[in-house]
Design an enzyme around this catalytic site. Structure first.
Site, PDB file in Angstrom:
ATOM      1  CG  LEU A 112      -2.181  -1.059   0.925  1.00  0.00           C
ATOM      2  CD1 LEU A 112      -2.613  -0.767   2.640  1.00  0.00           C
ATOM      3  CD2 LEU A 112      -2.980  -0.026  -0.024  1.00  0.00           C
ATOM      4  CG  ASP A 113      -0.047   4.573  -2.224  1.00  0.00           C
ATOM      5  OD1 ASP A 113      -0.733   5.225  -1.816  1.00  0.00           O
ATOM      6  OD2 ASP A 113      -0.319   4.730  -4.128  1.00  0.00           O
ATOM      7  CE  LYS A 114       4.118  10.069   3.465  1.00  0.00           C
ATOM      8  NZ  LYS A 114       4.933  11.245   3.231  1.00  0.00           N
TER       9      LYS A 114
END
Length: 263
Positions: A112-114
């Protein structure tokens, strides 16, 4: 240099370390090249050196490596936390949330990206993780996405039919309008493949911005009421359900590809 019997299964040393749950494959390759791994008391610097944990004594930093107990976690990743073991910019990582738990090495099952939040799986069972993340398995992942527009049916159909962006075709398996306001709306988007920043790129190609993106389910496993920033062990039946989801998805895909054309 230790010699490997001809009858030993030819698994590379780095792969063996990863499968034993000692570290990730990339971490194992680095450790081997740095001379930190010994086989039968002698350092081996070739990550592909054929090794068998049943026949050879393996140490990492002078500590014997044995099969770690299998651990499977569900984490509710908060926004602003990165999914890496260490960050060169000093940002908080998901491992900071696990620091006091006394767990063995765990790797994230997907990413999951930031700016994204929600359900993230972590495990040291690399075969189980690989099945869930294998693009050929087409395991569903469900997201609730707040967008900066009020969609009409045309937009929903376009998201499902797909667009070409950056040379890749991006599409949602299913899109449902959950609720709408005067300027914003929430969509439920289901993907059965995971390209880099898939949903954000798909929506951006349609002129839509993402305000929040929350993964709410992976296959049959829902995030549920797990508090943000908290984690829990998966129950054995949940581990099995996810494994079956990966297997059944692959079998469905294989069946579709081998069906005779309709005349």
């Amino acid at each position: 240099m230790p010699r490997s019997p001809a009858t030993t299964p030819r698994h590379g040393l780095a792969r063996v370390l990863s499968k034993l749950g000692a570290c990730s494959r990339s971490q194992a390759e680095r450790a081997v090249r740095e001379g930190r791994v010994c086989v039968d008391g002698r350092p081996v610097r070739d990550p592909q050196w054929p090794t068998s944990p049943e026949r050879h004594r393996i140490t990492l930093d002078d500590v014997p490596v044995a099969a770690a107990r299998r651990v499977y976690l569900a984490l509710n990743k908060p926004r602003g936390v990165v999914t890496t073991a260490a960050d060169e910019r000093g940002r908080a990582t998901v491992y900071d949330l696990l620091a006091a738990a006394g767990l063995p090495w765990l790797g994230p099952v997907g990413r999951l990206d930031k700016a994204s939040e929600g359900l993230l799986l972590l495990s040291n069972d690399t075969a189980w993780a690989a099945a869930l993340t294998d693009p050929a398995r087409h395991v569903d992942k469900t997201y609730h996405v707040q967008i900066d527009a009020v969609p009409d049916d045309t937009l929903l159909e376009r998201l499902a039919s797909g667009v070409v962006e950056g040379g890749e075709r991006l599409a949602a398996k299913r899109v449902v309008l959950l609720r709408r306001g005067e300027k914003h709306a929430w969509l439920e988007i289901v993907l059965d493949e995971g390209r880099n920043r898939h949903i954000r790129r798909l929506l951006a190609a349609c002129g839509i911005g993402v305000l929040r993106l929350v993964r709410t389910a992976i296959g049959p496993l829902a995030l549920g009421e797990l508090p943000k920033g908290q984690w829990r062990h998966l129950r054995p039946e949940e581990v099995d359900q996810l494994a079956r989801a990966a297997g059944s998805a692959a079998k469905r895909r294989e069946a579709w590809s081998t069906q005779a054309p309709v005349r």
